[in-house]
Design a protein around this motif. Structure first.
Motif, PDB file in Angstrom:
ATOM      1  N   ASP A 521       0.833  -1.213   0.000  1.00  0.00           N
ATOM      2  CA  ASP A 521       0.000   0.000   0.000  1.00  0.00           C
ATOM      3  C   ASP A 521       0.860   1.253   0.000  1.00  0.00           C
ATOM      4  O   ASP A 521       0.657   2.168   0.796  1.00  0.00           O
ATOM      5  CB  ASP A 521      -0.949   0.002   1.198  1.00  0.00           C
ATOM      6  N   LEU A 522       1.849   1.283  -0.882  1.00  0.00           N
ATOM      7  CA  LEU A 522       2.769   2.416  -0.959  1.00  0.00           C
ATOM      8  C   LEU A 522       2.095   3.590  -1.667  1.00  0.00           C
ATOM      9  O   LEU A 522       1.430   3.398  -2.691  1.00  0.00           O
ATOM     10  CB  LEU A 522       4.026   1.980  -1.713  1.00  0.00           C
ATOM     11  N   GLU A 523       2.271   4.815  -1.127  1.00  0.00           N
ATOM     12  CA  GLU A 523       1.655   6.008  -1.707  1.00  0.00           C
ATOM     13  C   GLU A 523       2.554   7.223  -1.515  1.00  0.00           C
ATOM     14  O   GLU A 523       3.224   7.349  -0.483  1.00  0.00           O
ATOM     15  CB  GLU A 523       0.306   6.310  -1.037  1.00  0.00           C
ATOM     16  N   PHE A 524       2.548   8.138  -2.490  1.00  0.00           N
ATOM     17  CA  PHE A 524       3.127   9.468  -2.321  1.00  0.00           C
ATOM     18  C   PHE A 524       2.097  10.378  -1.663  1.00  0.00           C
ATOM     19  O   PHE A 524       0.881  10.206  -1.843  1.00  0.00           O
ATOM     20  CB  PHE A 524       3.503  10.076  -3.674  1.00  0.00           C
ATOM     21  N   THR A 525       2.566  11.363  -0.917  1.00  0.00           N
ATOM     22  CA  THR A 525       1.677  12.428  -0.448  1.00  0.00           C
ATOM     23  C   THR A 525       1.342  13.349  -1.613  1.00  0.00           C
ATOM     24  O   THR A 525       1.939  13.256  -2.696  1.00  0.00           O
ATOM     25  CB  THR A 525       2.336  13.218   0.684  1.00  0.00           C
ATOM     26  N   ALA A 526       0.398  14.254  -1.386  1.00  0.00           N
ATOM     27  CA  ALA A 526      -0.105  15.085  -2.479  1.00  0.00           C
ATOM     28  C   ALA A 526       0.977  15.912  -3.154  1.00  0.00           C
ATOM     29  O   ALA A 526       0.929  16.155  -4.362  1.00  0.00           O
ATOM     30  CB  ALA A 526      -1.219  15.997  -1.955  1.00  0.00           C
TER      31      ALA A 526
END
Length: 694
Positions: A521-526
């Protein structure tokens, strides 16, 4: 399920073996982990058959045909190597007991289960026959009892052993008690032969005994030719009459699959389709699903699912991707075909080239889309809000939601996909087999409904197996979890790529306050300045949610468990995310300091087996929580919060049975109910269903 022995292989093709599921006349079946992290059932043929030229030729032909079979009641054959030293094939893994096992453990199925069994098996045979196959070995051991309905396995493979060493030495393939009369006499078989076996299998489900009674094989064959089946085990009425017709001695007197389905209109069905199994069997399925969940965690996938494609996902209509080796394929009637001139995957990046339209075989297409929502686990709107993507591991389809039709699919689909709000897609292909199938990340862009390939990021090293892609909102960076190959043992790291230069600019080791072995569940911030991921220990238990500096790889913060944890970054405020912890509690937190900004409270669904999917509205003013539970037979109702005030806007009165994604202008909400095989579109204001697609 049995542990591997020293004599069992550890890998078959690109798939890593985990356990033995069973064995049969043709070979052994293993539980395996695919390169993309999913579970599969891998059938490895016996050594003596592997060296039989006639078998190899038939096996290759039958596997090619089996790969065309698509439907909700037939696990898909998605990989095979019929030219390998020991041929093999891989299918979707269905964690469910066989009909034979369930009846042995818990006794015959109740009468209300039988019509669902007949319907599901008939639809499965319909898909098999439309692919040009016959099953030839339909029996209780080849039927899995899933909450969604029966699943028919091993279709078409019986023919592969005809005339081989297995049959020449006097052995039989299959179970005599379910064989059709024409098969016993050595006459030409037809789809009607499968219909005979279907009815016999249903009588076993009703009684716990073969259709002509328990007997030695020779006597069973004689009874089939001249005796009468024990139809009294089924309550007198239209179902018994239908089964009697299916068991007619002459194939010309049996109904075909269409006639069976028509006749079932007169047979009472359970009021709730998901409740077709008795409680004892459902409990068995639950235990197997929990074991599967453990295996998925071992592969870096949690029961909690993030909304893999957040609002504003890239969209394209009917396009063919150049240079990337896969295509969006149009359904019949959706456009004029164009030449399929895609470059091979080994040709390297093709930058700035747009696509033409692809075409699909109508028979294959109809079956492919019949099973689409059973394979999908993510959903998203296109940037203009006119199309919806349904995506999953090795699955990607496009819907014209206003018309209620699937218009295209990506074939072959990437291992995993992430799409930002501006229509850029990072498609990860973790093939790792030869130079033409190198591990790679393809960056594509939706421009006015046409998908254009921008670049391809290629791993020179084999075996890096990139997965769990995260794409920054501006499309300039993509991060993946990958194998670190500069060590004696495999260790997982995060790789960050710079898209404009095509260079890998950062490797983040998995070090921290605990011993981490995997991130999912890897994600960049906005703003793209931080990376967030759920971390696990030995793939078995979630430890917490970690935050890294995306430029340096340094630790920023760590949200420690316990409990099943998940998160979703705020779409506009890069310092905020929603955090799920202790399985059912949600709060808004500051990413840098860990400070609680607002405690939203508990999720209304308190089932410990439920999973949750999070999504902010496009403006960030609402937080939606979809509830996913494959064992729940009732509608699953989600929760909606006002993120500004913390007020619960909806709880227990809005249908959110799975992954959710808001319309770019928050006019609608897309919800994927993969268990029911439905894609729902809700009104963005009152959250009532405005469109429902099967």
């Amino acid at each position: 399920m049995y542990p591997l022995t020293p004599d069992d292989p550890r890998t078959v093709g690109p798939h890593r073996l985990l356990a033995r599921l069973g064995a049969g006349g043709m070979g052994k079946v293993y539980l395996a982990r695919t390169p993309g992290g999913d579970l599969a059932a891998v059938k490895l043929v016996k050594d003596d058959l592997a060296h039989d030229p006639e078998f190899r030729a038939r096996f290759a032909r039958e596997v090619r045909a089996a790969r065309r079979v698509r439907g909700p009641f037939t696990p898909a054959v998605f990989d095979a190597d019929t030219d390998a030293e020991v041929p093999w094939m891989a299918t979707e893994y269905v964690p469910a007991p066989t009909l034979k096992e369930a009846v042995r453990e818990h006794g015959p199925l109740p009468s209300e289960s039988l019509p669902v069994l007949v319907s599901g098996l008939t639809r499965a045979l319909e898909a098999v026959h439309e692919a040009g196959l016959m099953h030839r070995d339909l029996k209780p051991g080849n039927v899995l009892l899933s909450p969604h309905g029966p699943q028919l396995i091993d279709f078409g493979l019986a023919r592969a052993v005809e005339g081989t060493v297995l049959t020449r030495t006097g052995q039989t393939f299959g179970t005599p008690a379910y064989t059709s009369p024409e098969q016993i006499k050595g006459r030409d078989m037809s789809p009607a032969s499968d219909v005979f076996s279907l009815a016999g299998t249903v009588l076993f489900a009703a009684s716990g005994e073969p259709p002509f009674g328990p007997a030695l094989p020779k006597e069973s064959l004689q009874r089939i030719l001249s005796g009468s089946p024990n139809l009294s085990v089924v309550t007198e009425g239209p179902l018994r009459d239908l089964l009697a017709r299916c068991l007619a001695k002459g194939p010309e007197h049996r109904p075909n699959t269409s006639a069976i389905l028509d006749a079932l209109a007169d047979v009472p069905m359970p009021q709730t389709a998901h409740a077709w199994l008795p409680d004892e069997v459902t409990d068995d399925v639950r235990r197997l699903r929990k074991r599967q969940a453990g295996e998925r965690t071992h592969t870096g996938r949690a029961r909690w699912r993030r909304p893999a494609l957040i609002a504003g996902a890239a969209a394209a209509a009917l396009v063919l991707v150049v240079g990337g080796g896969y295509a969006f394929t149009a359904l019949p009637g959706s456009g004029e075909p164009a030449d399929d001139t895609a470059n091979s995957p080994g040709d390297g990046p093709a930058t700035g080239e747009s696509a033409g339209e692809g075409t699909a075989d109508p028979a294959f297409a109809s079956e492919e889309y019949q099973r689409s929502l059973w394979s999908a686990d993510g959903v998203a709107f296109s940037p203009d809000g006119e199309r919806i993507y349904a995506t999953g591991s090795l699955y990607f389809s496009v819907w014209d939601w206003r018309a209620g039709e699937i218009t295209a699919f990506l074939d072959p689909s990437p291992s995993e996909t992430d799409i930002n709000t501006h229509g850029t897609m990072a498609a990860v292909h973790a093939d790792g087999v030869g130079p033409a199938h190198q591990d790679r990340i393809e960056l594509l862009r939706d421009i006015d409904g046409t998908l254009t390939q921008e670049t391809v990021l290629v791993y020179e090293e084999q075996g890096t197996n990139p997965r769990n892609p995260a794409l920054s909102s501006d499309g300039t960076r993509v991060a993946v979890v990958a194998n670190e190959l500069d060590r004696d043992d495999i260790e997982h790291v995060i790789h960050v790529w710079d898209v404009p230069t095509g260079e890998r600019v950062l490797t983040i080791p998995l070090l921290g306050p605990d011993t981490f072995t995997y991130v999912f569940d890897l994600e960049f911030t906005a703003d793209g300045e931080m990376l967030v991921g759920t971390v696990s220990d030995d793939f078995e238990r979630v430890l917490g949610v970690a935050v890294w500096d995306a430029d340096t790889g340094d630790w920023v913060h760590y949200f420690e468990g316990p409990g099943n944890m998940g998160f979703v970054p705020h779409p506009t405020d890069p310092s905020v995310m929603a955090l799920l912890e202790n399985t059912d509690r949600v709060r808004l937190v500051d990413l840098g300091t860990g400070t609680t900004l607002r405690d939203l409270g508990r999720i209304g669904e308190d089932d410990p087996d439920a999973g949750f999917s999070f999504a902010f509205s496009s403006d960030g003013e609402r937080l939606y929580v979809g509830v996913e539970d494959p064992y729940d037979v009732t509608d699953l109702l989600g929760t909606v919060w006002d993120t500004g005030t913390g007020e619960v806007l909806r709880d227990g009165d809005v249908l959110l049975p799975g992954p959710v994604s808001p319309h770019p202008r928050d006019e609608f909400l897309a919800v994927l109910d993969s268990d029911a095989g439905q894609l729902l579109v809700l009104d963005g204001g009152n959250l009532t269903v405005v469109d429902e697609m099967d």
